[in-house]
Design an enzyme around this catalytic site. Structure first.
Site: not given
Length: 802
Positions: A708, A751
């Site tokens: 990511s 996140k």
């Protein structure tokens, strides 16, 4: 009336029946048949529970007045009487409608008066008849009749063979049935006429009386013999089965008696050796008497209790067996608490105990709704996954309260022995049942809510894999007969509601995950943390530190400062510690009788908790090559910085920061993309070939991996090569390909919450992650702008300053 088999012949003989037998010559009665043709009106004698056939001599006991009168007058006049069966034996004074129409003409041989006033008439049947009409009812029934003749069989040989079979079968039945006297055997063997044999068997066989009446009404002798033979076969099979059962029961009784005497001897020997286990056995039997056991459980218990009785109380095995039976009887076999199906009340309980967590609350209410409608649903296995401190474990207690069930928590953290789940065998020293059955025993019911805490931290040691043992526990299709090594038999866990908690799915076996319904629990927003602190945490710490609700107060601005400046977490565990520190400070001031302001200010908070952490992150990205990335960890979302710098060299790539294989591959892909697209990116080829680039991710002691950070690494390298800064308060996450395409990643909610905590104002995500963002409450994303991209060039256009 009484049937032939039920009579007490000792009483009859005592009253002179032996004399009757001497005086009666049945052959002399044949001459009276001439009178039956002259007689036009016949007395009708109703009989109960018997059917008379022609050519059969049978005693009939009469107790009714009109029946006694009929018998006496008929004998005096030498009349034939018609014997007809009642349809219902309960009727005392039967009329025409209460009698069968077909009966048997009979002659009275002798009348014997009995002491109690009843009369027994010895009668012989002659011919079947049918009642034409009743002519008189007083003092007894009289009727005109139609005499019936039997239809002779066409095939005489077949008929005779059938009667031979009837004779053989009758003799077998007499041998099997102890209630039939031996005289019947003699009578059948010496029976002269085939018709006499058929009528004798039909009269005395143990057939239902309606079936006997059907035999009497049958015109054809062949059909009558066939039906009689069929019923005799059924009677014979029943007798055989009854004898088999009797023999088996006798053997069982003999075995029980033998065991009883042997056990008595064992007790005597044990008493001589130092006392027997009678008191223990009685205590266990008393506990067992209150249990609602299935037959196989009861059988197993009796087997084990007998084993205890045979053991010496002074032997070590005795204590092992006693402990086993104690545990066995303490288990709540077939004992269940009644579920509460008040869904509105359950929702209030969940809302009061937990702020937020809407997904899990919704799932619990759905389960209750289905259980209310179906009432036999197998309990689901729910896995709550989320960072520490978000209320996963305490949620199990609220679920139990909402359902009205018992609550038990089983901590699996650090478990590395399979026997902890499945139990130890009794042969081991210190053997005990597994934690699952111990929890059931502790709960006292077979349908509690069991929270399997920290299921992701189950280890694997030299004594097996506990995760594999959990496969049976957590499978609704298998756990109806969960086998515990200590219990040595299956126990039904299908009614138990299991709630498992975990911080990460990565360490849980795939087959185990497949058996559970995964519910992701993200961290709390700032507003939710403030609300949780006001509703729960402050009150809890005031009580635990001996303070009152007026001892200190924390307003919204103060709580916001504590959260932003003194905590960095997804849950509220650290926040509770900070509030506890303030509560202890207040307790100290109160104990020292010092004056203080109950309304705690922000300055006082910093004085108590120490120096606050810096709020702004803009200075960290104020130089080229530094990018803010978003990461997902086992404790929730977090931000990380990716730095790159160029130096003289030969175009080499260096990576540091304790990076994993996948993350290093992302950096390699990013550099190769830059080399391939350097013209489009405005980067001099000579700069790439003659300069080394170093990529570093701070906090080098922390392992990092995953794809990511791909777009953040590429952005960082392009920023260093072009000497352009990245926009402040901007973060990004996404995987890249060699073609520059941006791919979606997971953990978006965590996140984004981490981004809002860190003061990020803009986030770059893959277009495919749009659906993940739309599932998040918009209240969580206030003041956060999300850019959706599909290609790397779009990322660079948004991220780099012009």
């Amino acid at each position: 009336m009484a049937e032939f088999e039920d009579m007490n012949f000792d009483d009859i003989i005592g009253e002179g029946f032996n004399i009757v037998t001497e005086e009666i010559n049945l052959s002399d009665l044949n001459v009276d048949e001439e009178k039956s043709s002259i007689q036009t009106i016949f007395p009708i004698l109703p009989v109960r529970n018997m059917v008379m056939f022609p050519n059969v001599v049978i005693p009939i006991t009469a107790g009714r007045k009109n029946s006694i009168t009929l018998l006496e007058e008929a004998q005096q006049n030498g009349d034939f009487i018609g014997i007809v069966s009642q349809k219902n034996s309960e009727i005392e004074q039967p009329g025409e409608k209460d009698l069968y129409l077909i009966g048997t003409l009979a002659k009275i041989v002798k009348i014997i008066k009995l002491p109690e006033g009843n009369v027994t008439a010895i009668t012989k049947g002659f011919q079947r008849f049918k009642i034409k009409r009743i002519t008189d009812t007083k003092p007894y029934l009289k009727a005109e009749i139609i005499k019936l003749k039997d239809s002779k069989p066409r095939n005489k040989e077949e008929y005779e063979a059938l009667l031979e079979n009837i004779k053989d079968l009758a003799l077998k039945i007499i041998d099997l049935d102890p209630n039939i006297p031996n005289a019947a055997n003699f009578a059948i063997k010496n029976m002269g006429s085939n018709e006499d044999l058929l009528n004798f068997v039909s009269t005395n066989a143990n057939f239902p009386y309606p079936e006997k009446q059907k035999l009497l009404e049958e015109k054809s002798l062949m059909e009558r013999a066939n039906k009689c033979y069929e019923m005799m076969h059924e009677d014979f099979r029943k007798l055989e089965l009854r004898n088999q059962i009797h023999q088996k029961t006798s053997k069982d009784l003999d075995k029980q008696q033998r065991e009883y005497f042997l056990n008595q001897q064992i007790r005597t020997i044990q008493d001589e050796l130092g006392g027997g286990p009678d008191s223990d056995v009685e205590e266990l039997q008393q506990k067992a008497s209150t249990k609602n056991w299935k037959p196989e459980v009861e059988e197993h218990f009796q087997k084990e209790i007998n084993r205890l009785q045979r053991q010496n109380p002074n032997s070590p095995d005795y204590n092992v067996q006693r402990n086993y039976l104690d545990f066995f009887t303490d288990l709540p076999w077939e004992k269940f608490t009644k579920d509460i199906f008040d869904i509105e009340k359950a929702q209030k309980v969940l809302d009061k105990a937990h702020f937020g967590l809407e997904d899990i609350k919704k799932r619990i209410l759905e389960h209750m709704a289905v259980l209310k409608l179906k009432n036999n649903m197998k309990s689901p296995i729910l896995l709550l996954v989320g960072p520490p401190g978000v209320g996963k474990t305490s949620l199990g207690k609220s679920v139990a309260d909402a359902l009205g069930r018992k609550y038990v928590r089983v901590s699996l953290g650090g478990l590395h022995d399979e026997s902890e789940i499945r139990g130890h065998r009794k042969t081991y020293i210190g053997a005990m049942a597994g934690r699952i059955l111990q929890s059931i025993k502790k709960a006292g019911t077979s349908n509690p809510v069991i929270v399997l805490d920290e299921i992701d931290k189950v280890g694997k040691g030299m004594h097996g894999d506990p995760s594999s043992a959990l496969l049976e526990v957590l499978d609704p299709e298998q756990n109806s007969s969960f086998y515990d090594n200590f219990l040595e038999m299956g126990y039904d866990l299908s009614k138990v509601m299991f709630l498992a908690t975990a911080n990460s799915l990565s360490t849980i076996q795939t087959p185990l995950l497949d058996r559970m319904e995964i519910i992701q629990i993200a961290g709390y927003t700032l507003e939710e943390k403030i609300e949780i602190a006001k509703r729960h945490l402050i009150k809890k710490q005031q009580e635990e530190n001996g303070l009152t609700s007026k001892s200190f107060k924390l307003g919204n601005p103060e709580l916001k400062h504590i959260i932003e400046a003194h905590t960095s977490e997804s849950g509220v565990r650290t926040l509770e510690k900070r509030i506890a520190a303030i509560a202890r400070w207040v307790a100290l001031q109160t104990a020292l009788v010092k004056e203080y302001d109950a309304k705690i200010s922000i300055d006082k908070i910093d004085e108590i908790l120490g120096v606050p952490r810096p709020k702004s992150l803009s200075e960290l990205t104020d130089v080229p090559g530094v990018v803010t990335g978003l990461a997902w960890t086992s404790v929730g979302g977090d931000i990380l910085f990716i730095e790159s710098i160029i130096s003289n060299g030969k175009g080499n790539l260096t990576m540091t920061g304790n990076l994993g294989t996948v993350m290093k591959e992302s950096a390699t892909i990013a550099l190769e993309y830059i080399k391939a697209k350097h013209i489009d990116l405005g980067i001099d080829e000579e700069l790439i070939e003659k300069k080394n680039i170093h990529v570093h991710v701070p906090e080098g002691a922390t392992p990092k991996d995953g794809p990511s950070a791909g777009i953040a690494m590429l952005t960082s390298m392009v920023s260093s090569f072009t000497n352009k800064k990245v926009k402040p308060h901007l973060a990004m996450t996404g995987e890249i390909t060699l073609r520059g395409k941006v791919l979606p990643v997971g953990g978006i909610k965590e996140k984004l919450l981490a981004a809002t905590r860190a003061g990020i104002k803009e986030v770059i995500l893959c277009e495919a992650n749009r659906k993940d963002v739309e599932e998040i409450k918009q209240d969580y994303l206030n003041n956060l702008k999300v850019h959706y991209v599909g290609w790397m060039r779009e990322v660079l256009e948004i991220a780099l300053e012009k």
